[in-house]
Design a protein around this motif. Structure first.
Motif, PDB file in Angstrom:
ATOM      1  N   MET A 129       0.988  -1.133  -0.091  1.00  0.00           N
ATOM      2  CA  MET A 129      -0.077  -0.176   0.159  1.00  0.00           C
ATOM      3  C   MET A 129       0.932   1.218   0.019  1.00  0.00           C
ATOM      4  O   MET A 129       1.975   1.221   0.498  1.00  0.00           O
ATOM      5  N   HIS A 130       0.523   2.363  -0.717  1.00  0.00           N
ATOM      6  CA  HIS A 130       1.226   3.448  -0.654  1.00  0.00           C
ATOM      7  C   HIS A 130       1.487   4.127   0.689  1.00  0.00           C
ATOM      8  O   HIS A 130       0.659   3.941   1.610  1.00  0.00           O
ATOM      9  N   GLN A 131       2.781   4.778   0.622  1.00  0.00           N
ATOM     10  CA  GLN A 131       3.075   5.121   2.258  1.00  0.00           C
ATOM     11  C   GLN A 131       2.166   6.168   2.747  1.00  0.00           C
ATOM     12  O   GLN A 131       2.175   6.348   3.824  1.00  0.00           O
ATOM     13  N   ASP A 132       1.446   7.000   1.518  1.00  0.00           N
ATOM     14  CA  ASP A 132       0.491   8.007   2.185  1.00  0.00           C
ATOM     15  C   ASP A 132      -0.955   7.688   2.558  1.00  0.00           C
ATOM     16  O   ASP A 132      -1.764   8.277   2.903  1.00  0.00           O
ATOM     17  N   THR A 133      -1.149   6.128   2.522  1.00  0.00           N
ATOM     18  CA  THR A 133      -2.410   5.720   2.798  1.00  0.00           C
ATOM     19  C   THR A 133      -2.532   5.974   4.345  1.00  0.00           C
ATOM     20  O   THR A 133      -1.711   5.546   5.188  1.00  0.00           O
ATOM     21  N   ASP A 134      -3.699   6.248   4.655  1.00  0.00           N
ATOM     22  CA  ASP A 134      -4.197   6.828   5.936  1.00  0.00           C
ATOM     23  C   ASP A 134      -4.305   5.169   6.884  1.00  0.00           C
ATOM     24  O   ASP A 134      -4.701   4.082   6.443  1.00  0.00           O
ATOM     25  N   PRO A 135      -3.545   5.223   7.906  1.00  0.00           N
ATOM     26  CA  PRO A 135      -3.224   3.987   8.637  1.00  0.00           C
ATOM     27  C   PRO A 135      -4.601   3.379   9.050  1.00  0.00           C
ATOM     28  O   PRO A 135      -4.594   2.068   9.080  1.00  0.00           O
ATOM     29  N   ARG A 136      -5.503   4.174   9.364  1.00  0.00           N
ATOM     30  CA  ARG A 136      -6.916   3.367   9.640  1.00  0.00           C
ATOM     31  C   ARG A 136      -7.380   2.765   8.634  1.00  0.00           C
ATOM     32  O   ARG A 136      -8.033   1.790   8.729  1.00  0.00           O
ATOM     33  N   VAL A 137      -7.419   3.368   7.384  1.00  0.00           N
ATOM     34  CA  VAL A 137      -7.976   2.716   6.011  1.00  0.00           C
ATOM     35  C   VAL A 137      -7.047   1.363   5.797  1.00  0.00           C
ATOM     36  O   VAL A 137      -7.558   0.362   5.543  1.00  0.00           O
ATOM     37  N   ARG A 138      -5.735   1.493   5.894  1.00  0.00           N
ATOM     38  CA  ARG A 138      -4.959   0.335   5.893  1.00  0.00           C
ATOM     39  C   ARG A 138      -5.172  -0.703   6.974  1.00  0.00           C
ATOM     40  O   ARG A 138      -5.335  -1.868   6.484  1.00  0.00           O
ATOM     41  N   ASP A 139      -5.296  -0.681   8.166  1.00  0.00           N
ATOM     42  CA  ASP A 139      -5.887  -1.560   9.287  1.00  0.00           C
ATOM     43  C   ASP A 139      -7.114  -2.084   8.966  1.00  0.00           C
ATOM     44  O   ASP A 139      -7.287  -3.311   8.941  1.00  0.00           O
ATOM     45  N   LEU A 140      -8.183  -1.328   8.171  1.00  0.00           N
ATOM     46  CA  LEU A 140      -9.428  -1.984   7.956  1.00  0.00           C
ATOM     47  C   LEU A 140      -9.265  -2.888   6.699  1.00  0.00           C
ATOM     48  O   LEU A 140      -9.876  -4.162   6.581  1.00  0.00           O
ATOM     49  N   LEU A 141      -8.514  -2.552   5.792  1.00  0.00           N
ATOM     50  CA  LEU A 141      -8.035  -3.476   4.599  1.00  0.00           C
ATOM     51  C   LEU A 141      -7.517  -4.712   5.120  1.00  0.00           C
ATOM     52  O   LEU A 141      -7.823  -5.823   4.421  1.00  0.00           O
ATOM     53  N   ILE A 142      -6.415  -4.587   5.940  1.00  0.00           N
ATOM     54  CA  ILE A 142      -5.792  -5.786   6.365  1.00  0.00           C
ATOM     55  C   ILE A 142      -6.711  -6.509   7.132  1.00  0.00           C
ATOM     56  O   ILE A 142      -6.666  -7.903   7.111  1.00  0.00           O
ATOM     57  N   SER A 143      -7.650  -6.017   7.922  1.00  0.00           N
ATOM     58  CA  SER A 143      -8.592  -6.959   8.795  1.00  0.00           C
ATOM     59  C   SER A 143      -9.551  -7.597   7.857  1.00  0.00           C
ATOM     60  O   SER A 143      -9.876  -8.861   8.206  1.00  0.00           O
ATOM     61  N   ALA A 144      -9.939  -6.721   6.887  1.00  0.00           N
ATOM     62  CA  ALA A 144     -11.196  -7.398   6.291  1.00  0.00           C
ATOM     63  C   ALA A 144     -10.563  -8.506   5.216  1.00  0.00           C
ATOM     64  O   ALA A 144     -11.185  -9.435   4.979  1.00  0.00           O
ATOM     65  N   CYS A 145      -9.320  -8.244   4.709  1.00  0.00           N
ATOM     66  CA  CYS A 145      -8.758  -9.280   4.005  1.00  0.00           C
ATOM     67  C   CYS A 145      -8.472 -10.636   4.722  1.00  0.00           C
ATOM     68  O   CYS A 145      -8.661 -11.721   4.218  1.00  0.00           O
TER      69      CYS A 145
END
Length: 445
Positions: free
Chosen positions: A402-418
């Motif tokens: 994921m791009h380094q500028d991705t919001d950490p909260r969005v990244r965490d949600l994506l990781i959790s969902a996947c």
């Protein structure tokens, strides 16, 4: 140093990257002064600070230093002389004198002075010229080298205008690199004729070509970066194993490379690209906004196991947007590993959003691993990933950057969902940035 065996000292001296350091060592030690002539390599680079100082009368000219090093050496097998990349941005306005030749290193008169001293045993020769002094002076250095260096195995020439007049056969040459060269050999005929036993050929930014044709029976590796001019390209190399080809809009491309195993193709417009099946191809990397046309017009073979695709730019044209993940899997049914750039990921995700939940005809493949860069993360990525996992039953390894500028909260949600989507998959997560290195930050199961 005085306690070391002479053979070991010579090995250490041979590893010095700059022969100017070697020259300084002679002053520091009598033993080094007595042994340095046994060194088999002369390597001298003109740096930007040295060039700036060279305008002073008190500084020994760069060419003089190099000639002295060569003349004082014996048993030299490798010679490398050139200018540092930091000088590449200089213009004619930066020159002290417009007709200066102090760093014109492919000057035949300069090479003729030192080459006879080393020609009998020379195996490797590299000359990196100073473009603003060499670009308007045509050099016959190739003819001079070919007629003097019968044992030469590797030759590199960069940043020069080269003539092939007088060039003779070099049967021992195995490795040739011409980089940022203006070459008076429109069809590469003299290159083919005079270097018949080449195994490695690198043509990077070679201009002056008209209808270039590489015909080398022993060639195993080729890196060819073609200028923007629309050319008809041909490579006839029955033993070629690895090819890296970059061109813009070729009129035509002919490949007769039946043993090709690894192919990296970068092309802007694939209209003129078509070739017969590459039956042994195992690894394919394509950089092109025209991937759909490439698949339609070419036959890459059915043995490909590793595929990497970079669409370069976001696709707006409806014809090019036909490229979905199913299209790739159907065209390459045997791939085990698939790597997608962030643009390609975005394009095939848009195709999925447009077409909806359709069956992937090529989904029942051997695909085990997907590696992808993601520019922006949202719920559409989750839906797309779940769709992939549902269709690709054999997929066990997913790596998302994921791009380094991705919001950490969005990244965490994506990781959790996947990770909740499928327990059979081994997940790996990382970050990427333009011009930077990929950073793997976590593993998951």
């Amino acid at each position: 140093m005085d306690d070391l065996p002479p053979e070991l000292v010579v090995k250490i001296l041979n590893r010095l990257n700059d022969s100017e350091d070697l020259a300084r060592s002679r002053v520091a030690s009598k033993r080094l002064n007595s042994l340095w002539r046994e060194v088999r390599a002369v390597n001298l680079v003109c740096t930007l600070p040295r060039y700036s100082k060279s305008r002073s009368i008190a500084v020994t000219p760069f060419k003089t230093i190099f000639k002295n090093l060569v003349e004082d050496s014996r048993n030299v097998r490798s010679v490398s002389v050139g200018v540092d990349r930091a000088l590449s941005g200089m213009t004619f306005d930066d020159l002290a004198e417009e007709d200066s030749d102090e760093l014109y290193l492919t000057d035949v008169e300069f090479v003729r002075v030192w080459l006879p001293r080393v020609r009998d045993d020379l195996e490797t020769l590299s000359i990196s010229d100073f473009w603003i002094q060499s670009c308007w002076r045509r050099s016959d250095v190739l003819a001079l080298v070919s007629s003097n260096c019968s044992k030469l195995v590797k030759l590199e020439v960069k940043n020069a205008w080269l003539s092939v007049v007088g060039l003779t056969q070099m049967p021992n040459l195995r490795h040739l690199t011409l980089e940022f060269i203006r070459l008076d050999d429109e069809n590469l005929k003299m290159v083919n004729d005079c270097f018949p036993f080449l195994q490695v050929l690198n043509l990077i930014g070679v201009g002056g070509l008209k209808e270039p044709r590489i015909h080398l029976l022993h060639l195993k590796s080729c890196h060819w970066t073609v200028s923007n001019a629309p050319l008809s390209l041909a490579i006839l190399a029955p033993n070629l194993l690895e090819l890296r080809l970059k061109c813009n809009k070729p009129k035509s491309l002919v490949l007769e490379t039946p043993k090709l195993v690894k192919f990296c193709l970068s092309v802007e417009d694939a209209e003129g690209v078509s070739f017969s099946e590459l039956g042994e191809l195992d690894t394919l990397e394509v950089v092109s906004p025209d991937m759909y046309r490439l698949i339609r017009n070419t036959r890459f073979g059915n043995k490909i196991r590793k595929l990497a695709v970079d669409s370069v730019k976001t696709i707006e044209d409806s014809e090019r947007l036909k490229l979905g993940l199913g299209t790739l899997l159907e065209a390459f049914p045997g791939i085990v590993s698939l790597t997608l750039s962030h643009v390609t990921w975005s394009n095939i995700k848009r195709y999925f959003q447009r077409e909806g939940l359709v069956h992937m005809k090529g989904a029942d493949t051997t695909l085990k691993q997907i590696t992808a860069r993601v520019q922006t993360s949202d719920y559409a990525d989750v839906s797309f990933i779940r769709y992939i996992l549902h269709n690709c039953k054999g997929l066990t390894d997913v790596r998302l950057m994921m791009h380094q500028d991705t919001d950490p909260r969005v990244r965490d949600l994506l990781i959790s969902a996947c990770t909740m989507s499928n327990q059979r998959v081994r997940w790996r997560w990382g970050t990427w940035a333009e011009g930077g290195e990929d950073i793997w930050v976590s593993n998951g199961t």
